[in-house]
Write an enzyme that holds these catalytic residues in place. Structure first.
Site, PDB file in Angstrom:
ATOM      1  CG  ASP A  51      -2.906   5.355  -4.050  1.00 37.52           C
ATOM      2  OD1 ASP A  51      -2.222   5.263  -3.007  1.00 37.52           O
ATOM      3  OD2 ASP A  51      -2.832   6.301  -4.851  1.00 37.52           O
ATOM      4  CG  HIS A 102      -2.218   0.666   1.026  1.00 35.08           C
ATOM      5  ND1 HIS A 102      -2.449   1.576   0.021  1.00 35.08           N
ATOM      6  CD2 HIS A 102      -3.401   0.565   1.691  1.00 35.08           C
ATOM      7  CE1 HIS A 102      -3.701   2.006   0.070  1.00 35.08           C
ATOM      8  NE2 HIS A 102      -4.304   1.402   1.089  1.00 35.08           N
TER       9      HIS A 102
END
Length: 422
Positions: A397, A393
Site C-alpha cells: 500500500d 501496488h
C-alpha cells in the site's frame, strides 16, 4: 580434448559463442581462458582443460545447445604434429570510391586498386583517376565536368559554386528550392543504419523489463536525504577502514543497512506474489544492480542483515571483479528479495527504477548534489540525494511504501547507530 558448453543452470538450454580469446591453431595452456559464452542470464569464460593447440569448431556469434562441442584441443604429441590451419589469402580490398569516380573509372578502364586515393579516408577521387589515366587533369567539359562537380560535393573538395544571378534567384526561392546545396552527411549512405541481433542477456533484460511493466501494478514514491552525516563519517573513518579491511567505505553499505532495518519494519516491501499467494520472506537477500559491458546484472548479498559494513563492501567489490573477469555465477544472481540501484554513479539526478520480478520493491539512489535547504529557519547548502522507491501496488500500500522510504531517509541522515552496530 573437447571444449563443451557447460551447464549453468536448469533453466538455461542454449548459449551464444560470444568471443574466442584465442585464434584457431594457436597454442593454449591449461586453465587459460579461450572463449566467452553468453546465456540469457550471465556471460562466462571457458578455460582450456589441457595444454595443446586449439581448433575452433563453432564461430563467434553462433547459438549452440548446452553440452555442444565448440572446439578441440590437440594435446601433447598430437599438438606438436598438428598442422597450422590454412588461411586463405584475403582478396585485396578495393579502395572506397565515390559514385562519380566509380563511373569515370569504368569509362576509362582504370583499375581502382592501382590508384592511391588522396580523399578523406583514402577515398579515390576523380582527380586521382585523371592523374592515373593522363598524368594530369585537364579542363573538363560536358559529362566529365558534371562528374567533377558531383565528386567535389561528395568528397568535400573545393569547387566553389558560381554566385547565383539575381534573375534566377527569385524564381528558385519562389519554387521552394535553395540556390546552394546543403551539406552532405560524411557517413556513406549504406552505412547510416546498422542492424545486429540482440545478445541473450539483452533479450532477457528486455523480457524482464517488459514483464515488470505489464504484469505488476508499479508505482513510484520519492523523497530526498541529507547525506551530510554519512559523508562526515566516511571522511573520518575511510582511511582506517581501508587499512583494516582492504576495501573502501562507500555509500552502498549505508543504504544496504538502512534498507534492511526498514524492511524489518515494513515486511510487505520484502515480499512477493506467487499466483494468488503472498510470499513473506523472513530473510534479507539484497540485490545490488551493477552496470556491466553486456548489460545490467543484479548479484545478491545473502542475509545482508548479518553482514558488517566491511563484509558488504568486500562482497560488492568481489561482484565487480567477477563481472569484469566474466566469472559471475548463476547462483550469484538468484534469490533476491529486494534490490538497490545506484544511478547516481552515472550522474543521474532523478529516475524511476523498474522492479526486478518477482521482487516487489526497488530503491533508486541518485547523484549527491549541493542544494539550498532550510535548517532551523536558515537557508543552507547541503549535500542532498533524491531517493525513489518503485513498488508493486498489488502487495504494498502507499502508506507502507512512503513509510519505508521515510525510514531509509531517517537512517542515512542519522547513520551513527547503523555504523557502530556494523
Amino acid at each position: 580434448m573437447e571444449i563443451k558448453v557447460p551447464s549453468v543452470g536448469e533453466s538455461v538450454y542454449e548459449a551464444l559463442v560470444g568471443k574466442w580469446l584465442k585464434k584457431n591453431g594457436e597454442a593454449v595452456r591449461k586453465d587459460e581462458p579461450v572463449c566467452e559464452i553468453e546465456t540469457d542470464k550471465i556471460t562466462m569464460e571457458i578455460d582450456a582443460g589441457a595444454d595443446g593447440v586449439l581448433t575452433i569448431m563453432v564461430p563467434e556469434g553462433a547459438t549452440v545447445k548446452i553440452g555442444s562441442v565448440i572446439g578441440i584441443i590437440a594435446e601433447g604429441a598430437a599438438a606438436a604434429e598438428a598442422p597450422p590451419p590454412s588461411r586463405p589469402e584475403a582478396p585485396k580490398e578495393a579502395p572506397p570510391l565515390s559514385p562519380a569516380a566509380r563511373k569515370l573509372a569504368q569509362e576509362k578502364g582504370i583499375s581502382p586498386e592501382t590508384v592511391k586515393g588522396t580523399g578523406r579516408g583514402g577515398r579515390v577521387t576523380v582527380d586521382d583517376l585523371f592523374a592515373a589515366g593522363t598524368g594530369d587533369r585537364g579542363p573538363g567539359t560536358g559529362k566529365t565536368e558534371e562528374l567533377l562537380k558531383v565528386a567535389a560535393v561528395e568528397s568535400g573538395e573545393a569547387l566553389a559554386p558560381a554566385p547565383p544571378s539575381s534573375e534566377g534567384k527569385g524564381e528558385a526561392i519562389a519554387q521552394g528550392f535553395s540556390p546552394t546545396p546543403g551539406p552532405r552527411s560524411p557517413v556513406p549512405e549504406g552505412e547510416r543504419v546498422t542492424r545486429s541481433p540482440m545478445t541473450p542477456i539483452r533479450k532477457r533484460i528486455a523480457e524482464r523489463l517488459l514483464a515488470a511493466r505489464q504484469q505488476t501494478a508499479m508505482l513510484t514514491t520519492f523523497n530526498e536525504a541529507d547525506l551530510g552525516r554519512v559523508m562526515e563519517l566516511r571522511k573520518k573513518y575511510k582511511e582506517h577502514f581501508q587499512k583494516k579491511h582492504g576495501v573502501s567505505l562507500g555509500f552502498m553499505s549505508f543504504f544496504v543497512k538502512a534498507c534492511v532495518e526498514a524492511l524489518k519494519e515494513y515486511p510487505a516491501v520484502n515480499g512477493s506474489i506467487e499466483g494468488d499467494d503472498i510470499v513473506s520472506h523472513h530473510y534479507y537477500h539484497v540485490g545490488i544492480a551493477i552496470g556491466a559491458e553486456k548489460g545490467l546484472v543484479v548479484p545478491v548479498l545473502r542475509d545482508a542483515d548479518r553482514l558488517s559494513f566491511a563484509e558488504i563492501e568486500t562482497a560488492i567489490a568481489g561482484f565487480a571483479d567477477k563481472i569484469k573477469a566474466n566469472r559471475l555465477e548463476l547462483s550469484d544472481l538468484q534469490g533476491g528479495t529486494f534490490t538497490i540501484s545506484n544511478g547516481g554513479v552515472y550522474g543521474s539526478l532523478l529516475s524511476t527504477p523498474i522492479l526486478n520480478p518477482p521482487q516487489s520493491g526497488v530503491l533508486g539512489m541518485h547523484a549527491v548534489q549541493e542544494r539550498p535547504v532550510v535548517r532551523d529557519g536558515q537557508i543552507v547548502a547541503r549535500p542532498m540525494m533524491y531517493l525513489a522507491l518503485s513498488y508493486d501496488h498489488r502487495i504494498i500500500d502507499g502508506r507502507e511504501a512512503v513509510g519505508f522510504l521515510k525510514k531509509v531517509k531517517e537512517y542515512v541522515e542519522e547513520p551513527e547507530e547503523l555504523f557502530l552496530e556494523g
